[in-house]
Scaffold this active site. Sequence first.
Site, PDB file in Angstrom:
ATOM      1  N   HIS A 155      38.660  41.670  38.235  1.00 34.14           N
ATOM      2  CA  HIS A 155      37.305  41.176  38.493  1.00 34.14           C
ATOM      3  C   HIS A 155      36.739  41.928  39.687  1.00 34.14           C
ATOM      4  O   HIS A 155      37.457  42.251  40.621  1.00 34.14           O
ATOM      5  CB  HIS A 155      37.341  39.677  38.808  1.00 34.14           C
TER       6      HIS A 155
ATOM      7  N   ASP B 205      37.774  34.909  31.182  1.00 31.55           N
ATOM      8  CA  ASP B 205      37.814  35.238  29.748  1.00 31.55           C
ATOM      9  C   ASP B 205      39.211  35.236  29.158  1.00 31.55           C
ATOM     10  O   ASP B 205      39.373  35.393  27.948  1.00 31.55           O
ATOM     11  CB  ASP B 205      37.199  36.628  29.544  1.00 31.55           C
TER      12      ASP B 205
HETATM   13  C1  SDX Z   1      33.246  38.646  33.543  1.00 31.98           C
HETATM   14  O1  SDX Z   1      30.828  39.821  37.712  1.00 31.98           O
HETATM   15  C2  SDX Z   1      31.116  38.659  37.250  1.00 31.98           C
HETATM   16  O2  SDX Z   1      31.034  37.695  37.921  1.00 31.98           O
HETATM   17  C3  SDX Z   1      31.522  38.632  35.769  1.00 31.98           C
HETATM   18  C4  SDX Z   1      32.005  37.280  35.220  1.00 31.98           C
HETATM   19  C5  SDX Z   1      30.873  36.231  35.209  1.00 31.98           C
HETATM   20  O3  SDX Z   1      31.184  35.031  35.204  1.00 31.98           O
HETATM   21  O4  SDX Z   1      29.686  36.653  35.084  1.00 31.98           O
HETATM   22  O5  SDX Z   1      33.058  36.793  36.005  1.00 31.98           O
HETATM   23  C6  SDX Z   1      32.475  37.396  33.777  1.00 31.98           C
HETATM   24  O6  SDX Z   1      32.654  39.642  33.196  1.00 31.98           O
HETATM   25  C7  SDX Z   1      34.726  38.644  33.842  1.00 31.98           C
HETATM   26  C8  SDX Z   1      35.367  40.055  33.653  1.00 31.98           C
HETATM   27  C9  SDX Z   1      35.633  40.247  32.139  1.00 31.98           C
HETATM   28  N1  SDX Z   1      36.077  41.653  31.895  1.00 31.98           N
HETATM   29  C10 SDX Z   1      37.353  41.942  31.551  1.00 31.98           C
HETATM   30  O7  SDX Z   1      38.267  41.113  31.532  1.00 31.98           O
HETATM   31  C11 SDX Z   1      37.555  43.418  31.178  1.00 31.98           C
HETATM   32  C12 SDX Z   1      38.836  43.943  31.877  1.00 31.98           C
HETATM   33  N2  SDX Z   1      38.548  44.029  33.350  1.00 31.98           N
HETATM   34  C13 SDX Z   1      38.124  45.312  33.850  1.00 31.98           C
HETATM   35  O8  SDX Z   1      37.361  46.103  32.991  1.00 31.98           O
HETATM   36  C14 SDX Z   1      37.647  45.241  35.308  1.00 31.98           C
HETATM   37  O9  SDX Z   1      38.577  44.492  35.976  1.00 31.98           O
HETATM   38  C15 SDX Z   1      36.255  44.707  35.615  1.00 31.98           C
HETATM   39  C16 SDX Z   1      35.189  45.394  34.850  1.00 31.98           C
HETATM   40  C17 SDX Z   1      36.185  43.234  35.334  1.00 31.98           C
HETATM   41  C18 SDX Z   1      36.011  44.908  37.116  1.00 31.98           C
HETATM   42  O10 SDX Z   1      35.949  46.269  37.310  1.00 31.98           O
HETATM   43  P1  SDX Z   1      35.651  46.882  38.763  1.00 31.98           P
HETATM   44  O11 SDX Z   1      35.344  45.827  39.731  1.00 31.98           O
HETATM   45  O12 SDX Z   1      34.663  47.988  38.615  1.00 31.98           O
HETATM   46  O13 SDX Z   1      37.043  47.413  39.194  1.00 31.98           O
HETATM   47  P2  SDX Z   1      37.572  48.826  38.852  1.00 31.98           P
HETATM   48  O14 SDX Z   1      37.244  49.169  37.437  1.00 31.98           O
HETATM   49  O15 SDX Z   1      37.126  49.747  39.925  1.00 31.98           O
HETATM   50  O16 SDX Z   1      39.145  48.568  38.940  1.00 31.98           O
HETATM   51  C19 SDX Z   1      39.801  48.674  40.167  1.00 31.98           C
HETATM   52  C20 SDX Z   1      41.140  49.283  39.792  1.00 31.98           C
HETATM   53  C21 SDX Z   1      41.007  50.538  38.943  1.00 31.98           C
HETATM   54  O17 SDX Z   1      42.145  51.351  39.205  1.00 31.98           O
HETATM   55  P3  SDX Z   1      41.911  52.640  40.203  1.00 31.98           P
HETATM   56  O18 SDX Z   1      40.799  53.490  39.585  1.00 31.98           O
HETATM   57  O19 SDX Z   1      41.486  52.068  41.539  1.00 31.98           O
HETATM   58  O20 SDX Z   1      43.232  53.327  40.208  1.00 31.98           O
HETATM   59  O21 SDX Z   1      41.892  48.343  38.984  1.00 31.98           O
HETATM   60  C22 SDX Z   1      42.102  48.896  37.695  1.00 31.98           C
HETATM   61  C23 SDX Z   1      41.124  50.040  37.517  1.00 31.98           C
HETATM   62  O22 SDX Z   1      41.672  51.009  36.645  1.00 31.98           O
HETATM   63  N3  SDX Z   1      41.803  47.830  36.753  1.00 31.98           N
HETATM   64  C24 SDX Z   1      42.549  47.543  35.693  1.00 31.98           C
HETATM   65  C25 SDX Z   1      41.919  46.433  35.110  1.00 31.98           C
HETATM   66  N4  SDX Z   1      40.842  46.095  35.816  1.00 31.98           N
HETATM   67  C26 SDX Z   1      40.772  46.962  36.834  1.00 31.98           C
HETATM   68  N5  SDX Z   1      43.656  48.109  35.186  1.00 31.98           N
HETATM   69  C27 SDX Z   1      44.161  47.547  34.061  1.00 31.98           C
HETATM   70  N6  SDX Z   1      43.626  46.466  33.425  1.00 31.98           N
HETATM   71  C28 SDX Z   1      42.494  45.890  33.924  1.00 31.98           C
HETATM   72  N7  SDX Z   1      41.956  44.828  33.319  1.00 31.98           N
END
Ligand code: SDX
Length: 435
Positions: free
Chosen positions: A313, A370
């Site tokens: 998140h 989720d």
């Molecule tokens: C919702 O914003 C909100 O409040 C949203 C929400 C709401 O109520 O409105 O809470 C609802 O959207 C919840 C999130 C649902 N999405 C998912 O579950 C999809 C999987 N999650 C990821 O795509 C990700 O965690 C996000 C999109 C939710 C957050 O992405 P960020 O904040 O841009 O973080 P990032 O992509 O920069 O990740 C940081 C690091 C990265 O590694 P590095 O590049 O630093 O090496 O963590 C890794 C990412 O690769 N990472 C993951 C991961 N999520 C982040 N690695 C593996 N699996 C994951 N799920």
Amino acid sequence: MAHNTKASHTVTLTDNSNGKTIELPVLQGSIGPSVIDIRKLYADTGYFTYDPGFTSTGSCESTLTYIDGDVGILRHRGYAIDELAENADFLEVCHLLLYGELPNATDKKQFENDITMHTMVHEQMRNFYNGFRRDAHPMAILCGVVGAMSAFYHDSTDINDPNQRLISAYRLIAKMPTIAAMAYKYSIGQPFQYPQNDLPYAANFLSMMFAVPCQKYEVNPILAKAMDRILILHADHEQNASTSTVRLAGSSGANPFACIAAGIASLWGPAHGGANEAVLKMLNEIGDVKNIPAFVAKAKDKDDPFRLMGFGHRVYKNYDPRAKVMQETCHEVLKELNVQDPLLDVAQELERIAREDEYFIEKKLYPNVDFYSGIIFKAMGIPESMFTVLFAVARTVGWIAQWKEMIEDPSQKIGRPRQLFTGIIERPFVPVDKR
Ligand code: SDX
């Protein structure tokens, strides 16, 4: 109404290219990080700030929802989400978000009645559905039908009239379950079910989803309570992608129905509200706990775009407080329905393994709202394609409350970000025979 805060102190920015300094005021809210007010930065320095994804940017003042991602706190108007989920019902939370207070007994009854009286949709809106293929994704239908509401409810689109702002908010909160259930009925070739005025909000939604004309439908009170709690958990969440979309669309003066349709479109993405549908697809793909290590390895592989859906998140770097309540609700619903879903075992084992893995610990990746919702919806007989629709039904009150707060903020202006231009600077036109 968002209140304009005063500067608590200033920070000094020094431009090392010419030694010039600028004082920037720091605004302190009631809780949470203070903000550096950079509204005069470009005029005073000629610099823009640069923050794609808005990881360090506050877009507005708000009094609706506070999140502390490090600790895992979510509060609506000061009330903790787990207390609201435990003690309130969804319409009480809607009243809280819209008016700033939980309703007393009289106001609660009035609000419930007002919302109930808006649950039917214009009879001609039924014709929209026939224009879609039966296998159309219900989110596509939702985008279309909600956007078209401004064609039917034009008498509540004057955003400068407080009464019309409130009527459009009531209409959207009240009609979303009806529009959503109609999308489901259309997809399975069953007749639309009208809302029942004697049913509370969540029970009414289940009735419109699962009742058929041929027999009386009894709503399971345990499932209705679970659905009501799930709606509360999804109601609002600060300035997330879809809420920011609604605010940006509304900042141009677009009507509230068009703004909510824009929010629905943004929520659909798998990185946002579309994740609940993607989680179930992922759990089905994993299939068995023995396959989890391979998927965790894929999620950790920088060269593999695969991510564990339902994990991570932007704000929560601790357990999403909503996910905890969702997991409890999951056990409650599966027990009530006497469902043994192997996907729940896969989900719980996946959570256990991920949370012990150095990669997830170091990156502070926890299950989010989720992660468990899809298992609950599946047990209730709701198809995967409807999962994000349910998220949109719940989030409508958050979107419209944030939209209303923005419109009523005297400092509100059209949102118009700038950019860092890295393209070709200038060149003369070349006729086609010279290219
Ligand atoms: C919702 O914003 C909100 O409040 C949203 C929400 C709401 O109520 O409105 O809470 C609802 O959207 C919840 C999130 C649902 N999405 C998912 O579950 C999809 C999987 N999650 C990821 O795509 C990700 O965690 C996000 C999109 C939710 C957050 O992405 P960020 O904040 O841009 O973080 P990032 O992509 O920069 O990740 C940081 C690091 C990265 O590694 P590095 O590049 O630093 O090496 O963590 C890794 C990412 O690769 N990472 C993951 C991961 N999520 C982040 N690695 C593996 N699996 C994951 N799920």
